[in-house]
Each structure stands twice: as structure tokens, then as C-alpha cells.
Enzyme design. Sequence first.
Site, mmCIF file in Angstrom:
data_model
loop_
_atom_site.group_PDB
_atom_site.id
_atom_site.type_symbol
_atom_site.label_atom_id
_atom_site.label_comp_id
_atom_site.label_asym_id
_atom_site.label_seq_id
_atom_site.Cartn_x
_atom_site.Cartn_y
_atom_site.Cartn_z
ATOM 1 N N GLY A 142 0.827 -1.213 0.000
ATOM 2 C CA GLY A 142 0.000 0.000 0.000
ATOM 3 C C GLY A 142 0.857 1.256 0.000
ATOM 4 N N ASP B 28 0.694 2.160 8.938
ATOM 5 C CA ASP B 28 0.320 1.358 10.112
ATOM 6 C C ASP B 28 1.428 1.304 11.171
ATOM 7 O OD1 ASP B 28 -1.858 0.830 8.498
ATOM 8 O OD2 ASP B 28 -1.158 -1.159 7.916
ATOM 9 N N MET C 22 -7.280 4.057 10.195
ATOM 10 C CA MET C 22 -6.701 2.822 9.648
ATOM 11 C C MET C 22 -5.659 2.246 10.613
ATOM 12 S SD MET C 22 -6.233 3.399 5.579
ATOM 13 C CE MET C 22 -7.565 3.020 4.449
ATOM 14 N N ARG D 17 -4.835 -1.402 10.152
ATOM 15 C CA ARG D 17 -4.975 -2.853 10.054
ATOM 16 C C ARG D 17 -5.104 -3.462 11.442
ATOM 17 N NH1 ARG D 17 -4.093 -5.490 5.064
ATOM 18 N NH2 ARG D 17 -3.003 -3.713 4.183
HETATM 19 O O1 F6P Z 1 -1.600 -1.173 5.327
HETATM 20 C C1 F6P Z 1 -1.998 0.112 5.001
HETATM 21 C C2 F6P Z 1 -3.495 0.211 4.930
HETATM 22 O O2 F6P Z 1 -3.842 1.545 4.606
HETATM 23 C C3 F6P Z 1 -4.243 -0.252 6.172
HETATM 24 O O3 F6P Z 1 -4.191 0.706 7.211
HETATM 25 C C4 F6P Z 1 -5.597 -0.508 5.612
HETATM 26 O O4 F6P Z 1 -6.296 -1.465 6.382
HETATM 27 C C5 F6P Z 1 -5.303 -1.049 4.238
HETATM 28 O O5 F6P Z 1 -3.999 -0.614 3.903
HETATM 29 C C6 F6P Z 1 -6.252 -0.597 3.168
HETATM 30 O O6 F6P Z 1 -5.920 -1.281 2.003
HETATM 31 P P1 F6P Z 1 -6.524 -0.939 0.577
HETATM 32 O O7 F6P Z 1 -5.792 0.275 0.062
HETATM 33 O O8 F6P Z 1 -6.243 -2.144 -0.209
HETATM 34 O O9 F6P Z 1 -7.979 -0.638 0.766
#
Ligand code: F6P
Length: 352
Positions: free
Chosen positions: A13, A141, A183, A185
Site C-alpha cells: 500500500g 500502520d 486505519m 490494520r
Molecule cells: O496497510 C496500510 C493500509 O492503509 C491499512 O491501514 C488498511 O487497512 C489497508 O492498507 C487498506 O488497504 P486498501 O488500500 O487495499 O484498501
Amino acid sequence: MAIRKIGILTSGGDCAGLNAVIRAATDAAIGLGWQVMGLRNGHLGLMTTPPDVVELTVDTVRGDLLRAGGTMLGTTTKDSPFDFPQADGTTRDRSADVVAAIKGLGIDALVVIGGDGSMRLFDRLLAPAGIPWVGVPKTIDNDVPGTEYAVGFFTAVEVVGEAMDRLASTAASHRRIMVLEVMGRDSGYIALYGGVAGGADAILMPEFAYDLDAVAAHVRRITHNRPNPVLIVAAEGIKRPADDRRLGGSIGAAIAAGLQNRTGFDARCTVLGHVQRGGSPAVFDRLLASAFGVQAVALLAKGENRCMAAWHGNGIGHVAMSDVVTGPRFVGRDSALLRAARGIGTYIGEGF
Ligand code: F6P
């Protein structure tokens, strides 16, 4: 073996500060007389014919790259080369294609800018092939083991802090409970740091069990049982409350509804989402990114392999990749920020 050409890529990400790492590593490598190839879209650029690469020069990384959000190289969180999706719906191990592409490009070593998942992926790809590589930790995160801070985290915290400032004034006008879902995770770092910075009355993190009845009692106590402004930060990864089925919505919405039911006070939820990942990096992320980029190149120049640039209390260092791939990392009960939050009177979970 003397290094003459390196590859740089971003994986996983995105977050703020990736371009600043690319800039620093490129400048440092060119300073050593190395050629630098930018590999596009994480491992995916190494799976196309021809590979999707661009030469990085002092000129291509000049200008606004230090400040620019996102990643100029693109990134991916999908389609592992070990289980690469095929047109017929099956998957195939294409890891050998990635290794062949790196060797075919004449790349002697790699700088991988990624989180713990990307470190695991590239260690699995590169170590058996004997390709030297160094990691640079990035993620909002902040859950990469072996480093106190990862690039991108402080920008996300800054965004949470600003959101809290804005929620505080509207919460005060309407004497409402405002729940901000952030966010992170399965880790509570963004919630903890953002919550302390924004003056949260309660911070709910995945690491520590909470009791919604206790949160409601805390709200009633600090409001003297009258509608008053209350700020709550809820990490996206917390467990859903027991009466969840009646509450519904996102986890933040469920917390807001649960508190409104229990206190009778008006509650609203804001889900901050990908705003935390976008935009220009905060100052500390620019510092980290610059130092990590230079450090990654210095480590390769010293002949180091399978390690990651890291920030420890006393500055920049590095850790063995074997200590990173065990991730993710979680907020520990000994966290200084946790103590600060508790000392301020913030609800941080049961048993504190
Ligand atoms: O790991 C970074 C993060 O932004 C997390 O905080 C979040 O749960 C996830 O990625 C979101 O992922 P995506 O961009 O695939 O929706």
C-alpha cells in the site's frame, strides 16, 4: 561483487514519503557511480515483457519529488508471483520470471521500499536467487518489526490530528460524541499517536480489549452525564462490540451507535480512510525517508544483504531481515504513549 547497477521499487500500500525515499536512494547511488533503475508497480513490472522499468537520474528525481505524495514508480498489493493469476482462473508460480527479469536487466542489487508483507515476499524471491537487497520500511500502520518508525506513519498521524481538531469544534457546537475511525490494520499505532495528538477521550486499539459499557460510563463521567463534546478514536482493527448485529455499519459507526444507545447523547462517526495515505509527507517522514534512502544505499555499498534500514531511539541503524519477516508489530503495554494517554485520563481499554 562490485555493484554497478541497482533497482529500486515500491511495494504494498502507498503512503506519503515514498518519493522522498526514491529521491534519496537515487541521489546516493548515483553519487557512488552506480546506475539506478526504477522498477514499476512493485513485482508486477518485472513480470511483463519487456520489464516495465525506467532509468532514474539526478534530473528525474530533482524538483518536487521530496514533497510529492504517492509513488512515482507505482505499487501493488496484489497478485503474488508465487500464485500469479492466470486467464483460466488458475494460479501459477512465476517467481522464476521475476528473478530472470532482474538478472536480465543486469541489476546487481535491489532497494525494496515496503511493509512487512513486502519484506517477506522479496526475501522469498531474492534470497534463494542470491540477489543482494536492502529494505526500507514504509507503512502508515507503523507495524514493521525492527524499527520504531516507518515512512508514512507520521503523515497519517498528522492527518488524524487535523481531523480531530476539526471534529472538536463541531463536537463542541452540537455537544456530540464524535467517533473517528482510523486505519492501521491490526495495529493501534495510528489510533494511539493520533488520539493523543488530537486529545481523544477514549482510544480503542486492536491490541487491548475494550468494554463499550465501560466506555459509555467513562463518557458519562467526563460529561457530568449531560450532552457535552466527546472525542473517540477507534482503530479499524478493533473487535466488534457484542451487540454488533443491532448496530451495523463500519466499526466506527457501530461504536457511535452503541454509545448513543447507552448514553442517550447524540453520536456521529467519521471514517478517515485513504486520506491518511495520500498527499505531501509530514516533515518527520521527509527526514526519515531521506535518511533511510541514503542508509539503504550505504548498506549495499558495505556489502550488507537481507537487512532493513531502521530507526531506533538513538537514530538510524539497520536490522537483519530475519527479525523483520516475523511481522507485524503491535503496540506494547510498555509504550510511552500509552502511559501518556492513561495519565491524561484517556480510556485505553480494560485492565489499565
Ligand atoms: O496497510 C496500510 C493500509 O492503509 C491499512 O491501514 C488498511 O487497512 C489497508 O492498507 C487498506 O488497504 P486498501 O488500500 O487495499 O484498501
